[in-house]
Scaffold this active site. Sequence first.
Site, PDB file in Angstrom:
ATOM      1  N   GLU A  99      85.516 -20.984  33.234  1.00  0.00           N
ATOM      2  CA  GLU A  99      86.213 -21.500  32.059  1.00  0.00           C
ATOM      3  C   GLU A  99      87.003 -20.376  31.382  1.00  0.00           C
ATOM      4  O   GLU A  99      86.431 -19.327  31.081  1.00  0.00           O
ATOM      5  CB  GLU A  99      85.160 -22.044  31.082  1.00  0.00           C
ATOM      6  CG  GLU A  99      85.733 -22.570  29.795  1.00  0.00           C
ATOM      7  CD  GLU A  99      84.634 -23.046  28.825  1.00  0.00           C
ATOM      8  OE1 GLU A  99      83.504 -22.518  28.875  1.00  0.00           O
ATOM      9  OE2 GLU A  99      84.920 -23.947  28.024  1.00  0.00           O
ATOM     10  N   TRP A 140      80.310 -21.524  17.571  1.00  0.00           N
ATOM     11  CA  TRP A 140      81.199 -21.170  16.457  1.00  0.00           C
ATOM     12  C   TRP A 140      82.558 -21.839  16.554  1.00  0.00           C
ATOM     13  O   TRP A 140      83.350 -21.771  15.630  1.00  0.00           O
ATOM     14  CB  TRP A 140      81.418 -19.647  16.449  1.00  0.00           C
ATOM     15  CG  TRP A 140      81.710 -19.122  17.841  1.00  0.00           C
ATOM     16  CD1 TRP A 140      80.814 -18.552  18.696  1.00  0.00           C
ATOM     17  CD2 TRP A 140      82.950 -19.196  18.558  1.00  0.00           C
ATOM     18  NE1 TRP A 140      81.417 -18.261  19.893  1.00  0.00           N
ATOM     19  CE2 TRP A 140      82.737 -18.638  19.840  1.00  0.00           C
ATOM     20  CE3 TRP A 140      84.230 -19.664  18.243  1.00  0.00           C
ATOM     21  CZ2 TRP A 140      83.749 -18.543  20.802  1.00  0.00           C
ATOM     22  CZ3 TRP A 140      85.229 -19.576  19.204  1.00  0.00           C
ATOM     23  CH2 TRP A 140      84.991 -19.021  20.464  1.00  0.00           C
ATOM     24  N   ASN A 141      82.900 -22.477  17.694  1.00  0.00           N
ATOM     25  CA  ASN A 141      84.331 -22.799  17.870  1.00  0.00           C
ATOM     26  C   ASN A 141      84.825 -23.932  16.964  1.00  0.00           C
ATOM     27  O   ASN A 141      85.959 -23.912  16.492  1.00  0.00           O
ATOM     28  CB  ASN A 141      84.673 -23.031  19.349  1.00  0.00           C
ATOM     29  CG  ASN A 141      83.992 -24.230  19.928  1.00  0.00           C
ATOM     30  OD1 ASN A 141      82.958 -24.675  19.422  1.00  0.00           O
ATOM     31  ND2 ASN A 141      84.543 -24.777  20.995  1.00  0.00           N
ATOM     32  N   GLU A 160      75.713 -30.006  25.586  1.00  0.00           N
ATOM     33  CA  GLU A 160      77.190 -30.091  25.623  1.00  0.00           C
ATOM     34  C   GLU A 160      77.685 -28.698  25.955  1.00  0.00           C
ATOM     35  O   GLU A 160      77.716 -27.823  25.092  1.00  0.00           O
ATOM     36  CB  GLU A 160      77.731 -30.542  24.259  1.00  0.00           C
ATOM     37  CG  GLU A 160      77.287 -31.924  23.808  1.00  0.00           C
ATOM     38  CD  GLU A 160      77.967 -33.049  24.564  1.00  0.00           C
ATOM     39  OE1 GLU A 160      78.843 -32.776  25.410  1.00  0.00           O
ATOM     40  OE2 GLU A 160      77.616 -34.209  24.310  1.00  0.00           O
ATOM     41  N   LEU A 161      78.056 -28.485  27.221  1.00  0.00           N
ATOM     42  CA  LEU A 161      78.352 -27.118  27.655  1.00  0.00           C
ATOM     43  C   LEU A 161      79.851 -26.932  27.896  1.00  0.00           C
ATOM     44  O   LEU A 161      80.666 -27.628  27.322  1.00  0.00           O
ATOM     45  CB  LEU A 161      77.494 -26.789  28.878  1.00  0.00           C
ATOM     46  CG  LEU A 161      75.994 -27.067  28.677  1.00  0.00           C
ATOM     47  CD1 LEU A 161      75.199 -26.730  29.925  1.00  0.00           C
ATOM     48  CD2 LEU A 161      75.435 -26.324  27.469  1.00  0.00           C
ATOM     49  N   CYS A 177      86.125 -26.678  24.150  1.00  0.00           N
ATOM     50  CA  CYS A 177      85.526 -27.094  25.418  1.00  0.00           C
ATOM     51  C   CYS A 177      86.383 -28.142  26.108  1.00  0.00           C
ATOM     52  O   CYS A 177      86.497 -28.158  27.320  1.00  0.00           O
ATOM     53  CB  CYS A 177      84.117 -27.629  25.174  1.00  0.00           C
ATOM     54  SG  CYS A 177      84.066 -28.913  23.919  1.00  0.00           S
ATOM     55  N   HIS A 188      72.707 -21.918  13.928  1.00  0.00           N
ATOM     56  CA  HIS A 188      74.147 -21.845  14.211  1.00  0.00           C
ATOM     57  C   HIS A 188      74.454 -20.518  14.913  1.00  0.00           C
ATOM     58  O   HIS A 188      73.615 -19.617  14.963  1.00  0.00           O
ATOM     59  CB  HIS A 188      74.929 -21.962  12.898  1.00  0.00           C
ATOM     60  CG  HIS A 188      76.229 -22.710  13.038  1.00  0.00           C
ATOM     61  ND1 HIS A 188      76.980 -22.657  14.185  1.00  0.00           N
ATOM     62  CD2 HIS A 188      76.903 -23.528  12.190  1.00  0.00           C
ATOM     63  CE1 HIS A 188      78.057 -23.419  14.037  1.00  0.00           C
ATOM     64  NE2 HIS A 188      78.031 -23.969  12.838  1.00  0.00           N
ATOM     65  N   ALA A 189      75.680 -20.408  15.443  1.00  0.00           N
ATOM     66  CA  ALA A 189      76.104 -19.159  16.081  1.00  0.00           C
ATOM     67  C   ALA A 189      76.076 -18.029  15.046  1.00  0.00           C
ATOM     68  O   ALA A 189      76.389 -18.245  13.866  1.00  0.00           O
ATOM     69  CB  ALA A 189      77.500 -19.319  16.656  1.00  0.00           C
ATOM     70  N   SER A 190      75.743 -16.839  15.501  1.00  0.00           N
ATOM     71  CA  SER A 190      75.505 -15.721  14.576  1.00  0.00           C
ATOM     72  C   SER A 190      76.762 -15.238  13.864  1.00  0.00           C
ATOM     73  O   SER A 190      76.673 -14.522  12.870  1.00  0.00           O
ATOM     74  CB  SER A 190      74.869 -14.556  15.330  1.00  0.00           C
ATOM     75  OG  SER A 190      73.580 -14.932  15.752  1.00  0.00           O
TER      76      SER A 190
HETATM   77  P1  NAP Z   1      76.977 -19.471  23.337  1.00  0.00           P
HETATM   78  O1  NAP Z   1      77.069 -18.011  23.441  1.00  0.00           O
HETATM   79  O2  NAP Z   1      76.231 -20.210  24.359  1.00  0.00           O
HETATM   80  O3  NAP Z   1      76.373 -19.755  21.889  1.00  0.00           O
HETATM   81  C1  NAP Z   1      76.121 -21.077  21.449  1.00  0.00           C
HETATM   82  C2  NAP Z   1      74.853 -21.079  20.629  1.00  0.00           C
HETATM   83  O4  NAP Z   1      73.749 -20.810  21.494  1.00  0.00           O
HETATM   84  C3  NAP Z   1      74.807 -19.989  19.560  1.00  0.00           C
HETATM   85  O5  NAP Z   1      74.109 -20.491  18.448  1.00  0.00           O
HETATM   86  C4  NAP Z   1      74.036 -18.880  20.230  1.00  0.00           C
HETATM   87  O6  NAP Z   1      73.402 -18.017  19.317  1.00  0.00           O
HETATM   88  C5  NAP Z   1      73.018 -19.668  21.030  1.00  0.00           C
HETATM   89  N1  NAP Z   1      72.516 -18.993  22.220  1.00  0.00           N
HETATM   90  C6  NAP Z   1      73.159 -18.131  23.030  1.00  0.00           C
HETATM   91  N2  NAP Z   1      72.358 -17.775  24.060  1.00  0.00           N
HETATM   92  C7  NAP Z   1      71.181 -18.421  23.881  1.00  0.00           C
HETATM   93  C8  NAP Z   1      69.949 -18.444  24.594  1.00  0.00           C
HETATM   94  N3  NAP Z   1      69.773 -17.752  25.709  1.00  0.00           N
HETATM   95  N4  NAP Z   1      68.945 -19.211  24.108  1.00  0.00           N
HETATM   96  C9  NAP Z   1      69.119 -19.929  22.989  1.00  0.00           C
HETATM   97  N5  NAP Z   1      70.257 -19.944  22.266  1.00  0.00           N
HETATM   98  C10 NAP Z   1      71.287 -19.207  22.708  1.00  0.00           C
HETATM   99  O7  NAP Z   1      78.407 -20.154  23.305  1.00  0.00           O
HETATM  100  P2  NAP Z   1      79.643 -19.783  22.399  1.00  0.00           P
HETATM  101  O8  NAP Z   1      80.298 -18.580  22.937  1.00  0.00           O
HETATM  102  O9  NAP Z   1      79.236 -19.778  20.962  1.00  0.00           O
HETATM  103  O10 NAP Z   1      80.542 -21.089  22.588  1.00  0.00           O
HETATM  104  C11 NAP Z   1      81.451 -21.197  23.623  1.00  0.00           C
HETATM  105  C12 NAP Z   1      80.943 -22.112  24.718  1.00  0.00           C
HETATM  106  O11 NAP Z   1      80.542 -23.370  24.174  1.00  0.00           O
HETATM  107  C13 NAP Z   1      82.047 -22.456  25.700  1.00  0.00           C
HETATM  108  O12 NAP Z   1      81.532 -22.460  27.006  1.00  0.00           O
HETATM  109  C14 NAP Z   1      82.451 -23.873  25.290  1.00  0.00           C
HETATM  110  O13 NAP Z   1      83.093 -24.616  26.282  1.00  0.00           O
HETATM  111  C15 NAP Z   1      81.147 -24.443  24.884  1.00  0.00           C
HETATM  112  N6  NAP Z   1      81.334 -25.618  24.019  1.00  0.00           N
HETATM  113  C16 NAP Z   1      81.028 -26.852  24.516  1.00  0.00           C
HETATM  114  C17 NAP Z   1      81.253 -27.990  23.751  1.00  0.00           C
HETATM  115  C18 NAP Z   1      80.934 -29.374  24.271  1.00  0.00           C
HETATM  116  O14 NAP Z   1      80.903 -30.298  23.467  1.00  0.00           O
HETATM  117  N7  NAP Z   1      80.677 -29.565  25.561  1.00  0.00           N
HETATM  118  C19 NAP Z   1      81.772 -27.853  22.472  1.00  0.00           C
HETATM  119  C20 NAP Z   1      82.061 -26.588  22.000  1.00  0.00           C
HETATM  120  C21 NAP Z   1      81.833 -25.461  22.780  1.00  0.00           C
HETATM  121  P3  NAP Z   1      74.024 -16.565  18.943  1.00  0.00           P
HETATM  122  O15 NAP Z   1      75.351 -16.824  18.343  1.00  0.00           O
HETATM  123  O16 NAP Z   1      73.033 -16.019  17.987  1.00  0.00           O
HETATM  124  O17 NAP Z   1      74.115 -15.824  20.229  1.00  0.00           O
END
Ligand code: NAP
Length: 473
Positions: free
Chosen positions: A370, A136-137, A234-235, A268, A161-163
């Site tokens: 992080e 979502w960010n 991309e984590l 990130c 996409h994120a929920s």
């Molecule tokens: P997140 O909780 O991992 O969610 C990201 C996406 O993954 C959402 O669509 C989420 O769905 C889904 N998801 C979550 N758990 C899952 C699982 N076990 N299996 C499959 N899909 C799953 O991350 P966030 O809180 O939205 O984003 C923040 C993180 O993203 C931070 O760590 C940030 O650094 C990282 N990030 C990295 C980059 C990069 O380019 N490296 C860019 C932006 C953000 P739901 O919303 O339905 O849970």
Amino acid sequence: MAIATVNPANGETLKTFDALGPEETERRVAAAAAAFRHHRTTGFAERSQLLLRAAELLDDDCDDIARTMTTEMGKPLAAARAEAAKCAKAMRWYARNAERLLADEHPPEAEVKDAGASYARVHYRPLGVILAVMPWNFPLWQVVRFAAPALMAGNVGLLKHASNVPQTALYLEDLFRRAGFPEGCFQTLLVGSDAVESLLRDPRIAAATLTGSEPAGRSVAAIAGDEVKKTVLELGGSDPYVVMPSADVARAIRTAVTARVQNNGQSCIAAKRFIVHADVYDAFAERFTALMTGLTVGDPMEESTDVGPLATERGRADLEELVDDAVRRGATALCGARRPPAPADLSRGWYYEPTVLADVTPAMRIHHEEAFGPVAVLYRVRDLDEAIEVANDSPFGLSSNVWTRDEDEQRRFVRDMEAGGVFFNGMTASHPALPFGGVKRSGYGRELAGHGIREFCNATTVWHAAEPDRGRS
Ligand code: NAP
């Protein structure tokens, strides 16, 4: 997690959505597979026209979609407008450059001969239906930087996409449809993360890209690995921001504030660990803390706001736990480390004050984890070697920022930083022409530039035997 728009500025639930059931999901996956059979045969000129049209529509919609993003995840409105404009720019860049980036590659003649061929080339073909699991960010940008190259390469996309950003997710599907991409080329699946496994195991889905947290990445990579499907991850990141004595320290400090609090600190590639040479540490710490304290925290719809709320209540709680753990174990809070005190309208949202922590040690969680919010950690270092050692003392390796005018030092940082990027005398930013991605627990693979578009291509070797009478295909 419920699929809903909940305004982080006041906690109000504005709209909820039912997750797609299995039948509708099946219909959409089938539509994607059918769309691929046609889209893969179209040429660059046709795809380019569609993508340029999408960019035009996005420019027209800029203000409306910016308001939607701000309402769904709390980024300041000006930043949301800038994100939409950046997406249109990236679409235009791929529309104009994809054909060049995917042009056939011709090995040198002597090597072709050595391979027993009269003629050989590498030809890039699309892989198929790509599943994109997105955060979502940067709710538009994360998707566009996947979708623009994927569609130009002849792939088709399914977005999970994120929920908490469903309206932005639905907007994206509508945008590509209005631009003229045929039915099924780009679809949004409103599903929870529990639906991802069966999608990954569906034989019609060729590969996946995930931007998000490390646990989500690990889960997707494990399932995709079991299915032997390509992934790009991309984590998270905890990027170092190193300041050496030869730097323009005043500029380094001003930029440090933006690098830390952009997107309410939820980026990130935000600088998170500030590693400052002892000769300039005191001046840096004092001025940086003053600037962080002076930021305006408030309603993200107000143009005067520098820092809006965190996107979710859980996200703020996680950040609070990290900061509280550090302070309990002896870190010094130079500012912040709390929710903003009154006014009442801020108390309803998920706000957190810009925070600077000093005296952080490896015993504290924040040293390794992080901080996804406006929290900076300061480290004082003696010399170049210690700066590099502290910078690399992280499980993450996304990007890095270094302030030095000394060319010998610059060469050392390029050689030794464990990161996907080294940005000198400025802050890390993504650009369509520069590859983006990390090492270590920040993931693997690259987005953007030629590297990004080739991730989801089949690099096909075309080889013609060296018989004199064989023609070329
Ligand atoms: P997140 O909780 O991992 O969610 C990201 C996406 O993954 C959402 O669509 C989420 O769905 C889904 N998801 C979550 N758990 C899952 C699982 N076990 N299996 C499959 N899909 C799953 O991350 P966030 O809180 O939205 O984003 C923040 C993180 O993203 C931070 O760590 C940030 O650094 C990282 N990030 C990295 C980059 C990069 O380019 N490296 C860019 C932006 C953000 P739901 O919303 O339905 O849970």
